[in-house]
Write an enzyme that holds these catalytic residues in place. Sequence first.
Site, PDB file in Angstrom:
ATOM      1  CB  ALA A  82      -1.549   7.389  -3.962  1.00 37.56           C
TER       2      ALA A  82
ATOM      3  N   GLY B 130       0.825  -1.206   0.000  1.00 42.86           N
ATOM      4  CA  GLY B 130       0.000   0.000   0.000  1.00 42.86           C
ATOM      5  C   GLY B 130       0.853   1.247   0.000  1.00 42.86           C
ATOM      6  CG  ASN B 131      -0.340   4.622  -1.654  1.00 37.74           C
ATOM      7  OD1 ASN B 131      -1.026   5.488  -1.117  1.00 37.74           O
ATOM      8  ND2 ASN B 131      -0.763   3.917  -2.701  1.00 37.74           N
ATOM      9  NE  ARG B 132       5.228   6.523   4.519  1.00 37.59           N
ATOM     10  CZ  ARG B 132       5.353   5.783   5.624  1.00 37.59           C
ATOM     11  NH1 ARG B 132       4.390   5.781   6.531  1.00 37.59           N
ATOM     12  NH2 ARG B 132       6.444   5.074   5.815  1.00 37.59           N
ATOM     13  CB  SER B 133      -2.732   8.153  -0.564  1.00 37.99           C
ATOM     14  OG  SER B 133      -3.810   9.016  -0.836  1.00 37.99           O
TER      15      SER B 133
END
Length: 232
Positions: free
Chosen positions: A101, A33-36
């Site tokens: 993102a 995943g990502n930090r969006s």
Amino acid sequence: EVPRALPRDLEGLRIVVSAGGTREPLDPVRYLGNRSSGKQGFALARVAAQRGAEVRLVAGHTVALPPPAGAVLERVSTAEEMRKAVRAAAADADVVVMAAAVADFRPADRAEHKIKKSDDSPDPVITLDRNADILAELVRERRPGQTVVGFAAETGDEQGSVLDHARAKLRRKGADLLVVNAVGDGKAFGTEDNSGWLLAADGAEEAIPLGAKARLAATLWDAVTALRDRRP
Ligand code: CTP
Ligand code: CA
């Protein structure tokens, strides 16, 4: 900030906004995943609805956020789900803004059962496959008169400054507008404020001063209406 009446200048426009981050599963319990946070995309949807647009918000994973009043909210998880939902919504939209993102890659294999560690087999290696570029597809399949907007989070490096990378990305993607945020050092991700630049395909560049994400949203909608008013 002093509250004031917003113009209803987006009345009659069908707008699609994507927000948040996608998650690419490795097994039933794990993902890449990502930090969006989703805050910028939600602010875009909220402000557009306040200004009279018909708004569909396609949201991946976000921090806890109130659904934007007046917008239709659809939740998705993976990049492929986001792709399907955005493309379906874009089919009759006047404006599409990709603030999400989207994961560039997904694990090539998705294990059906939880991956176990074991002392007598080698540690796993994750192989990645490339996801479709939704923004590039939207540009390729753009309806006549449709406005397509991208976002880019950039860091400067040996290859060039944040702006150098962003100008190249706008050209590469073929979008009408690109919002560029400088990231790193806690900037942009999950914060309440945003700053950056707004780059247009015609070469126009506008600095966006540090301010609330709703403020950046208002600046973007101003640019979108100006662009649409200018065209033949
Ligand atoms: N984007 C997209 N689909 C993807 C990846 C990105 O639609 N699979 C969109 C994002 O929503 C954003 C824009 O493309 O609006 C730019 O994303 P970014 O990650 O900055 O660009 P990339 O082309 O993926 O380049 P990079 O290698 O810098 O990540
Ligand atoms: Ca990317």
